[in-house]
Design a protein around this motif. Structure first.
Motif, PDB file in Angstrom:
ATOM      1  N   ARG A 260      61.944-122.090  72.509  1.00  0.00           N
ATOM      2  CA  ARG A 260      62.972-121.082  72.217  1.00  0.00           C
ATOM      3  C   ARG A 260      63.516-121.240  70.785  1.00  0.00           C
ATOM      4  O   ARG A 260      63.761-120.288  70.107  1.00  0.00           O
ATOM      5  CB  ARG A 260      64.118-121.259  73.217  1.00  0.00           C
ATOM      6  CG  ARG A 260      65.069-120.101  73.269  1.00  0.00           C
ATOM      7  CD  ARG A 260      66.348-120.495  73.993  1.00  0.00           C
ATOM      8  NE  ARG A 260      66.123-120.912  75.364  1.00  0.00           N
ATOM      9  CZ  ARG A 260      66.553-120.255  76.432  1.00  0.00           C
ATOM     10  NH1 ARG A 260      67.209-119.133  76.284  1.00  0.00           N
ATOM     11  NH2 ARG A 260      66.341-120.727  77.631  1.00  0.00           N
ATOM     12  N   ARG A 274      57.973-120.744  67.759  1.00  0.00           N
ATOM     13  CA  ARG A 274      59.157-120.123  68.390  1.00  0.00           C
ATOM     14  C   ARG A 274      58.762-118.884  69.193  1.00  0.00           C
ATOM     15  O   ARG A 274      58.057-118.015  68.718  1.00  0.00           O
ATOM     16  CB  ARG A 274      60.179-119.750  67.316  1.00  0.00           C
ATOM     17  CG  ARG A 274      60.852-120.990  66.773  1.00  0.00           C
ATOM     18  CD  ARG A 274      61.906-120.622  65.785  1.00  0.00           C
ATOM     19  NE  ARG A 274      63.072-120.052  66.440  1.00  0.00           N
ATOM     20  CZ  ARG A 274      64.261-119.969  65.875  1.00  0.00           C
ATOM     21  NH1 ARG A 274      64.444-120.406  64.648  1.00  0.00           N
ATOM     22  NH2 ARG A 274      65.264-119.446  66.516  1.00  0.00           N
ATOM     23  N   ALA A 276      60.792-116.110  71.691  1.00  0.00           N
ATOM     24  CA  ALA A 276      62.110-115.704  72.184  1.00  0.00           C
ATOM     25  C   ALA A 276      62.049-115.292  73.654  1.00  0.00           C
ATOM     26  O   ALA A 276      62.936-115.584  74.440  1.00  0.00           O
ATOM     27  CB  ALA A 276      62.659-114.561  71.332  1.00  0.00           C
ATOM     28  N   ASN A 277      60.977-114.624  74.030  1.00  0.00           N
ATOM     29  CA  ASN A 277      60.929-114.046  75.382  1.00  0.00           C
ATOM     30  C   ASN A 277      59.486-113.778  75.806  1.00  0.00           C
ATOM     31  O   ASN A 277      58.544-114.123  75.085  1.00  0.00           O
ATOM     32  CB  ASN A 277      61.734-112.741  75.410  1.00  0.00           C
ATOM     33  CG  ASN A 277      61.283-111.808  74.291  1.00  0.00           C
ATOM     34  OD1 ASN A 277      60.093-111.761  73.960  1.00  0.00           O
ATOM     35  ND2 ASN A 277      62.225-111.090  73.707  1.00  0.00           N
ATOM     36  N   ARG A 304      64.550-114.825  81.791  1.00  0.00           N
ATOM     37  CA  ARG A 304      63.660-115.204  80.684  1.00  0.00           C
ATOM     38  C   ARG A 304      62.438-115.934  81.241  1.00  0.00           C
ATOM     39  O   ARG A 304      61.306-115.668  80.842  1.00  0.00           O
ATOM     40  CB  ARG A 304      64.420-116.103  79.699  1.00  0.00           C
ATOM     41  CG  ARG A 304      63.558-116.546  78.529  1.00  0.00           C
ATOM     42  CD  ARG A 304      64.363-117.285  77.458  1.00  0.00           C
ATOM     43  NE  ARG A 304      63.494-117.694  76.360  1.00  0.00           N
ATOM     44  CZ  ARG A 304      62.812-118.821  76.311  1.00  0.00           C
ATOM     45  NH1 ARG A 304      62.914-119.672  77.319  1.00  0.00           N
ATOM     46  NH2 ARG A 304      62.034-119.115  75.283  1.00  0.00           N
TER      47      ARG A 304
END
Ligand SMILES: NC(=O)C1=CN([C@@H]2O[C@H](COP(=O)(O)OP(=O)(O)OC[C@H]3O[C@@H](n4cnc5c(N)ncnc54)[C@H](O)[C@@H]3O)[C@@H](O)[C@H]2O)[C@@H](O)CC1
Ligand SMILES: [K+]
Length: 464
Positions: A260, A274, A276-277, A304
């Protein structure tokens, strides 16, 4: 030690194998070999101690009469006690060949060495209340006890306890291992498991886990050819890091933590990406060089987590599902997994397995049914770990270090598996289970899960 790579058969299959042999060879000759095998094992421990042989009404009792005769002929002091008259022609013949006194089980006096030939694969119901306590007392009073084929009171196909005594020193499996030597109560009731070849040919798709054969990377190997693993991080980043560390130590060429935020911790060679979703993850998973995705350790069960799981399921890449990913799938696991286009591995413990699949029947049968229904390979974890493939094969590993019962060891197994999957090992599950158990043995007592990956190198070196 459980014999590695040995076939495992149910009571019915063992009987079928015996019957096929009896068409070519007299049954009594086979039973003589069983008696001789028991005699060899008992004589090693008994030395000059008096021996009490218990004989039941079936062929397990027949083996017992044969062993009693051979032990006596070898100069041992042998007493025989029986529960009931022999009910099979072979057992009756062996009683005749014994020709000595036979006492009643209920009146048997304890002796330093005990041979349990009351019931084997023919046990069909719990031991009567009159038998179980007498047997338990005689076993407890003996210095050494050996069970013929199975401790009396274990269900052959499941290992369920039907009144088996505690404290049997060794069990001599005749012809092949049975599930009860490896599963459930059998784990603590069989003592040391020995396997005697008595000339009964057995075929089985079920075997004990064997040491894998691995090869070192070739001269032209590079990080992608060794295998690119992506581990998806969730709510509890430590679990994913632990799995990623295990993937690296388990031989992956390149390991990426899909996380995340920047985060910290873990080896420097671990690359962070990274995410995010779920949409982000779906984009990332279009990278075709990925050899294995692992999702589930510490994933969490929120929206999530659901999005991430969906992206992983939809990717046309080998996938390993563990922990929360399994719980999120729940009863719709099979429906979701059948639709996948690439191979899938599941690593549930009993609780997670029960949330996804019907839990009736013997552990091997249950796991095979679930693997076939979901078209996945399943590592059904526990003190008795059962691996099942969608093709109906099973591998069982019993009696790994009991120190594995600590948090995080499942994450290490999942990471080790991801490395093997990404490397294209066609026996990835069996390899990972063996390496994990071996690393635990090398780690000694009271290790923490973080310590396991560092022993994987030694475990791998033993397979080269
Ligand atoms: N078929 C053969 O010739 C061979 C058989 N072998 C031995 O034979 C064993 C299997 O023999 P069997 O199929 O005769 O079965 P068992 O000897 O295990 O027991 C069957 C007998 O026990 C009775 N019984 C079952 N559960 C009971 C309970 N809870 N309380 C009281 N009585 C109970 C049954 O009615 C039957 O009389 C193997 O485990 C192995 O030791 C070996 O000797 C190899 C050759
Ligand atoms: K027995």
């Amino acid at each position: 030690m459980i014999p590695p790579g040995a076939p495992i058969v149910t009571a019915a299959r063992m009987r079928a194998a015996e019957e096929a042999l009896f068409r070519r060879e007299p049954q009594l000759d086979v039973m003589e070999r069983a008696g001789a095998a028991v005699t060899g094992a008992v004589a090693r421990f008994a030395r000059s101690s008096p021996i009490l042989v218990l004989a039941g009404p079936g062929n397990n009792g027949g083996d017992a009469y044969a062993a009693a005769r051979l032990l006596k002929a070898a100069g041992h002091d042998v007493a025989v006690a029986a529960c009931g008259e022999p009910g099979t022609p072979a057992a009756r013949a062996m009683l005749e060949r014994w020709g000595g006194d036979v006492g009643a089980l209920y009146q048997a006096r304890p002796r330093p060495v005990l041979v349990d030939g009351l019931f084997g694969t023919g046990l069909t119901r719990p031991l009567e209340r009159g038998i179980a306590p007498v047997l338990a007392e005689l076993v407890a009073a003996a210095r050494f006890s050996l069970a013929i084929d199975l401790p009396s009171g274990l269900a052959t196909d499941s290992g369920a306890d039907l009144g088996a005594p505690r404290g049997i020193g060794a069990t001599l499996a005749l012809g092949a291992l049975k599930p009860a030597h490896l599963l459930d109560a059998g784990l603590e009731r069989c003592g040391q498991v020995l396997l005697a070849d008595i000339g009964i040919p057995v075929e089985s798709d079920w075997r004990t886990v064997a040491r894998p054969k691995l090869t070192a990377p070739g001269p032209r190997a590079h990080k992608y050819s060794r295998g690119l693993v992506v581990v998806v991080e969730g709510d509890m980043p430590g679990a994913a890091r632990l799995a990623a560390h295990a993937a690296m130590a388990g031989g992956a060429g390149y390991t990426i933590l899909a996380c995340r935020d920047e985060g910290s911790g873990g080896p420097d060679a671990l690359v962070r990406h990274r995410i995010a979703n779920g949409d982000d993850l779906a984009d990332f998973l279009t990278e075709k060089r990925i050899g294995g995705i692992l999702i589930g350790p510490g994933l969490g069960r929120d929206r999530r987590a659901e999005g991430l799981l969906k992206a992983a399921l939809n990717a046309d890449l080998p996938l390993i599902l563990d922990g929360d990913a399994l719980t999120l799938l729940g009863k719709s696991a099979a429906a979701w997994l059948q639709r996948r286009t690439a191979a899938t591995w599941l690593t549930p413990h009993a609780g997670e397995f029960g949330r996804m699949f019907e839990g009736n029947g013997d552990k091997i049968v249950q796991t095979i049914a679930a693997a076939s229904e979901s078209r996945t390979t399943i590592i059904h974890k526990g003190a008795d770990t059962v691996i099942a493939t969608p093709r109906g094969e099973a591998r069982v590993l019993a009696r790994a270090s009991s120190w594995l019962s600590t948090a995080g060891t499942g994450d290490v197994l999942a990471g080790t598996l991801a490395a093997q999957v990404a490397a294209g090992n066609k026996d990835a599950a069996e390899t990972a289970v063996w390496l994990h158990a071996r690393a635990a043995a090398l780690a000694g007592p009271a290790f923490i899960a973080d310590a396991l990956p560092m022993h994987l190198s030694q475990a791998i070196s033993e397979c080269l």
